[in-house]
Design a protein around this motif. Sequence first.
Motif, PDB file in Angstrom:
ATOM      1  N   ALA A   1      28.630  -5.027   6.628  1.00  0.00           N
ATOM      2  CA  ALA A   1      27.310  -4.969   7.259  1.00  0.00           C
ATOM      3  C   ALA A   1      26.267  -5.753   6.461  1.00  0.00           C
ATOM      4  CB  ALA A   1      26.859  -3.526   7.421  1.00  0.00           C
ATOM      5  N   ASP A   2      25.550  -6.627   7.146  1.00  0.00           N
ATOM      6  CA  ASP A   2      24.491  -7.404   6.498  1.00  0.00           C
ATOM      7  C   ASP A   2      23.435  -6.484   5.880  1.00  0.00           C
ATOM      8  OD1 ASP A   2      25.710  -9.751   7.274  1.00  0.00           O
ATOM      9  OD2 ASP A   2      24.466 -10.014   9.063  1.00  0.00           O
ATOM     10  N   ALA A   3      23.079  -5.418   6.593  1.00  0.00           N
ATOM     11  CA  ALA A   3      22.036  -4.519   6.110  1.00  0.00           C
ATOM     12  C   ALA A   3      22.436  -3.858   4.796  1.00  0.00           C
ATOM     13  CB  ALA A   3      21.730  -3.454   7.164  1.00  0.00           C
ATOM     14  N   LEU A   4      23.711  -3.510   4.667  1.00  0.00           N
ATOM     15  CA  LEU A   4      24.173  -2.874   3.429  1.00  0.00           C
ATOM     16  C   LEU A   4      24.163  -3.871   2.274  1.00  0.00           C
ATOM     17  CD1 LEU A   4      27.144  -0.714   4.790  1.00  0.00           C
ATOM     18  CD2 LEU A   4      24.896   0.089   4.035  1.00  0.00           C
ATOM     19  N   ARG A   5      24.551  -5.118   2.547  1.00  0.00           N
ATOM     20  CA  ARG A   5      24.491  -6.135   1.491  1.00  0.00           C
ATOM     21  C   ARG A   5      23.045  -6.407   1.088  1.00  0.00           C
ATOM     22  NH1 ARG A   5      28.272  -8.698   4.824  1.00  0.00           N
ATOM     23  NH2 ARG A   5      26.723 -10.251   5.434  1.00  0.00           N
ATOM     24  N   ASP A   6      22.153  -6.448   2.070  1.00  0.00           N
ATOM     25  CA  ASP A   6      20.735  -6.676   1.769  1.00  0.00           C
ATOM     26  C   ASP A   6      20.174  -5.559   0.902  1.00  0.00           C
ATOM     27  OD1 ASP A   6      20.788  -8.985   3.254  1.00  0.00           O
ATOM     28  OD2 ASP A   6      19.885  -8.095   5.046  1.00  0.00           O
ATOM     29  N   THR A   7      20.571  -4.329   1.182  1.00  0.00           N
ATOM     30  CA  THR A   7      20.104  -3.192   0.389  1.00  0.00           C
ATOM     31  C   THR A   7      20.573  -3.306  -1.053  1.00  0.00           C
ATOM     32  OG1 THR A   7      20.035  -1.737   2.318  1.00  0.00           O
ATOM     33  CG2 THR A   7      20.166  -0.681   0.158  1.00  0.00           C
ATOM     34  N   ARG A   8      21.823  -3.743  -1.232  1.00  0.00           N
ATOM     35  CA  ARG A   8      22.330  -3.938  -2.589  1.00  0.00           C
ATOM     36  C   ARG A   8      21.502  -4.997  -3.318  1.00  0.00           C
ATOM     37  NH1 ARG A   8      27.405  -2.352  -4.296  1.00  0.00           N
ATOM     38  NH2 ARG A   8      27.517  -4.271  -5.542  1.00  0.00           N
ATOM     39  N   ILE A   9      21.223  -6.099  -2.643  1.00  0.00           N
ATOM     40  CA  ILE A   9      20.464  -7.186  -3.268  1.00  0.00           C
ATOM     41  C   ILE A   9      19.052  -6.730  -3.620  1.00  0.00           C
ATOM     42  CG2 ILE A   9      19.453  -9.464  -2.837  1.00  0.00           C
ATOM     43  CD1 ILE A   9      21.928 -10.074  -1.093  1.00  0.00           C
ATOM     44  N   GLU A  10      18.438  -5.941  -2.726  1.00  0.00           N
ATOM     45  CA  GLU A  10      17.082  -5.435  -2.974  1.00  0.00           C
ATOM     46  C   GLU A  10      17.030  -4.508  -4.183  1.00  0.00           C
ATOM     47  OE1 GLU A  10      16.093  -3.640   0.715  1.00  0.00           O
ATOM     48  OE2 GLU A  10      15.834  -5.557   1.776  1.00  0.00           O
ATOM     49  N   SER A  11      18.158  -3.897  -4.504  1.00  0.00           N
ATOM     50  CA  SER A  11      18.209  -3.010  -5.676  1.00  0.00           C
ATOM     51  C   SER A  11      18.785  -3.732  -6.898  1.00  0.00           C
ATOM     52  CB  SER A  11      19.035  -1.763  -5.359  1.00  0.00           C
ATOM     53  OG  SER A  11      20.359  -2.108  -4.990  1.00  0.00           O
ATOM     54  N   ASP A  12      18.705  -5.069  -6.868  1.00  0.00           N
ATOM     55  CA  ASP A  12      19.135  -5.913  -7.994  1.00  0.00           C
ATOM     56  C   ASP A  12      20.615  -5.789  -8.302  1.00  0.00           C
ATOM     57  OD1 ASP A  12      16.602  -7.004  -8.425  1.00  0.00           O
ATOM     58  OD2 ASP A  12      15.984  -5.259  -9.601  1.00  0.00           O
ATOM     59  N   ARG A  13      21.420  -5.609  -7.276  1.00  0.00           N
ATOM     60  CA  ARG A  13      22.871  -5.612  -7.432  1.00  0.00           C
ATOM     61  C   ARG A  13      23.454  -6.788  -6.655  1.00  0.00           C
ATOM     62  NH1 ARG A  13      25.460  -0.020  -5.888  1.00  0.00           N
ATOM     63  NH2 ARG A  13      24.122  -0.254  -4.038  1.00  0.00           N
ATOM     64  N   PRO A  14      24.662  -7.217  -6.994  1.00  0.00           N
ATOM     65  CA  PRO A  14      25.290  -8.283  -6.209  1.00  0.00           C
ATOM     66  C   PRO A  14      25.474  -7.837  -4.761  1.00  0.00           C
ATOM     67  CG  PRO A  14      26.477  -7.893  -8.259  1.00  0.00           C
ATOM     68  CD  PRO A  14      25.496  -6.774  -8.125  1.00  0.00           C
ATOM     69  N   ALA A  15      25.567  -8.797  -3.851  1.00  0.00           N
ATOM     70  CA  ALA A  15      25.729  -8.464  -2.434  1.00  0.00           C
ATOM     71  C   ALA A  15      26.985  -7.633  -2.196  1.00  0.00           C
ATOM     72  CB  ALA A  15      25.787  -9.744  -1.610  1.00  0.00           C
TER      73      ALA A  15
END
Length: 221
Positions: free
Chosen positions: A62-76
């Motif tokens: 899911a794009d949204a889950l990857r975006d959430t990871r990136i927003e929390s300074d984690r890799p996609a």
Amino acid sequence: MHVVVNAAMSADGKLSTRERTQIVISGEADFDRVDRLRADSDAIVVGVGTVLADDPSLTVTADALRDTRIESDRPANPARVVADSRARTPVDASVLDDAAETYVLVSEAAPVDRRSALADRGATLITAGADRVDLLRAFAALQEAGFRDVMVEGGGELIFSLFDAGLVDELITYVGSTVFGGRDAPTLADGEGFVTGFPSLSLSSVERLDDGVVLSWTVDR
């Protein structure tokens, strides 16, 4: 480190058919659950048998889950880890693409040329154990690398070995509405099997999902 084993199995406890053919056991709702679990993890671990049989990418869908990871300074995507005593992972395997960082756990018995080939493809190698991967040492190295929440997706040999090493904290199983049968079909925990010192589990939740059920267990210490 918190280690969660997640697996889908048939009603008779098989991970796939006796021919090792991967059959879809669950449905969209469970796929979404697994995707969320992946997104919450620092690393996803599989055995080399799973890589050879299924060539999984082990990435978040899911794009949204990857975006959430990136927003929390984690890799996609979480890191990918392959337990591979003899370094049999193909150099063109999906887990070696550039979608995420990849670690390969090998033993000292792994051929040097195979190790070099995997390193050339960008994999980080962790050598632990003489003939087989010493999972205690290998997972200690993963913890030192900063991985705290680790998800294990199979197969049965690796899952058994992790239970045998006392490394599993939680077991989540999706039990589907089909029967595979077959004495040689892989089960949730293959390997030598326990005759004493059986791991004890406490059932923490039950959820009906798709046409099956998700059972969540914590491992008693």
